[in-house]
Design a protein around this motif. Structure first.
Motif: not given
Length: 335
Positions: A211-218, A247-252, A304-308
């Motif tokens: 899932s996307g959540f797993e990718l964020v954790t990795e 989620v990734l942006s929030r965590d960063l 990089l999040c902005s580029k994504v």
């Protein structure tokens, strides 16, 4: 009270509670916990079962009537309520009344998706913790999947070579239901013999699921090789990167906050919990990343999040997955 799936069996042997809440997003483990409760209830004489599904058509007054009605011939019953969204909605008032004085001839089993933080602050949940048992079910961490698979095979009387187990771990990671089914099939093929790599190569398909959540954790954990594998699977499945990007942006940004506080403001785990990060694996990953990543890396990752985001919306010639692979390399560099 709250307990984990591994302790549920012993808890059921001691005594039965009037209500059980099994919640989580891993269907196999949720189902197995529910089956344990059902079996214990049957052995205690709760044979009749009534099932409700908490969709938009459910009449909660009918549910309330079942709890207030006297059972014919004092029959013991199990009432199961499925909560696919993890929210009670109009049922909160009904559950609050039931949990204040649970009937002795009814065991209530709530089967729910993962609860969000807001739901655990509501009155019904606090009543449940005082009168019953909550079993939150978390997915098996990637680094523990190999051990889970080995234990599962042993419980079926299966013996696998180290290579066979490694192939199965790679092909089935993140998909516990498929792993359980493949072990059942191998048990039929084995006939008491040890399963080797050749047998697994021929019999087990690649059913890894993420899932996307797993990718964020990795990514946050800096496990670049595994993160790239997850990226490839999600890309092949047509996953929309925007779903995980928030989620990734929030965590960063949370990591930047932690770095700015210098660890002086409060305990990192408490800081993360207040901001909605509860899963133990993610909390550990965030705490470690806050210690090992520097501010420049975090700012570059946010860029990089902005580029994504731009690539996903078609404003960049490169794929959003390209930038996520770049991020995996960036966050893998640790102090």
């Amino acid at each position: 009270m709250k307990t984990n799936p591994g302790q549920l069996s012993q808890l059921l042997k001691k005594s039965l509670s009037p209500v059980y809440l099994i919640s989580g997003d891993e269907p196999l483990l949720v189902q197995e916990c529910c089956d344990q409760v059902r079996q214990a209830a049957k052995e205690a004489g709760f044979h009749d079962r009534l099932t409700f599904h908490a969709d938009h058509q459910l009449d909660w007054n009918a549910v309330a009537d079942e709890f207030s009605a006297m059972s014919l011939f004092a029959e013991k019953r199990r009432i199961e309520i499925h909560l696919p969204t993890g929210k009670l909605g109009d049922g909160r008032a009904v559950l609050e009344r039931v949990l204040q004085s649970p009937p002795e001839d009814i065991i209530l089993l709530l089967i729910s998706a993962r609860l969000d933080a807001a739901e655990t602050r509501r009155k019904w949940y606090k009543e449940l913790q005082g009168k019953g048992v909550h079993v939150p079910v978390w997915p098996v961490d990637a680094d523990k999947f190999h051990g889970w698979l080995q234990q599962r095979a042993s419980s079926r009387g299966l013996s696998l070579t180290r290579g066979a187990l490694a192939i199965m771990s790679e092909r089935l990671e993140g998909n516990l239901l498929a792993a359980s089914q493949e072990l059942d099939r191998l048990a039929l093929l084995a006939n008491g013999t040890t399963i080797d790599e050749e047998t697994v190569e021929q019999a087990v398909q690649d059913s890894s699921r993420f899932s996307g959540f797993e990718l964020v954790t990795e990514l946050i954990s800096g496990r670049a090789p595994h993160a790239c594998k997850v990226i490839s699977v999600l890309q092949q499945e047509g996953e929309n990167p925007l779903g995980l990007l928030a989620v990734l942006s929030r965590d960063l940004n949370l990591l930047l906050e932690l770095k700015s506080s210098g660890g002086q403001a409060e305990n990192p785990a408490s800081f993360l919990k207040k901001r909605g990060v509860f899963q133990p694996q993610r909390v550990r990953a965030m705490e470690q990343a806050a210690r090992q990543l520097n501010r420049a890396q975090l700012h570059d990752a946010i860029a990089l999040c902005s580029k994504v985001d731009r690539a996903t919306k078609g404003f960049d010639p490169l794929s959003p997955w390209h930038y996520l692979r770049d991020m995996s390399a960036l966050l893998a560099a640790r102090a």
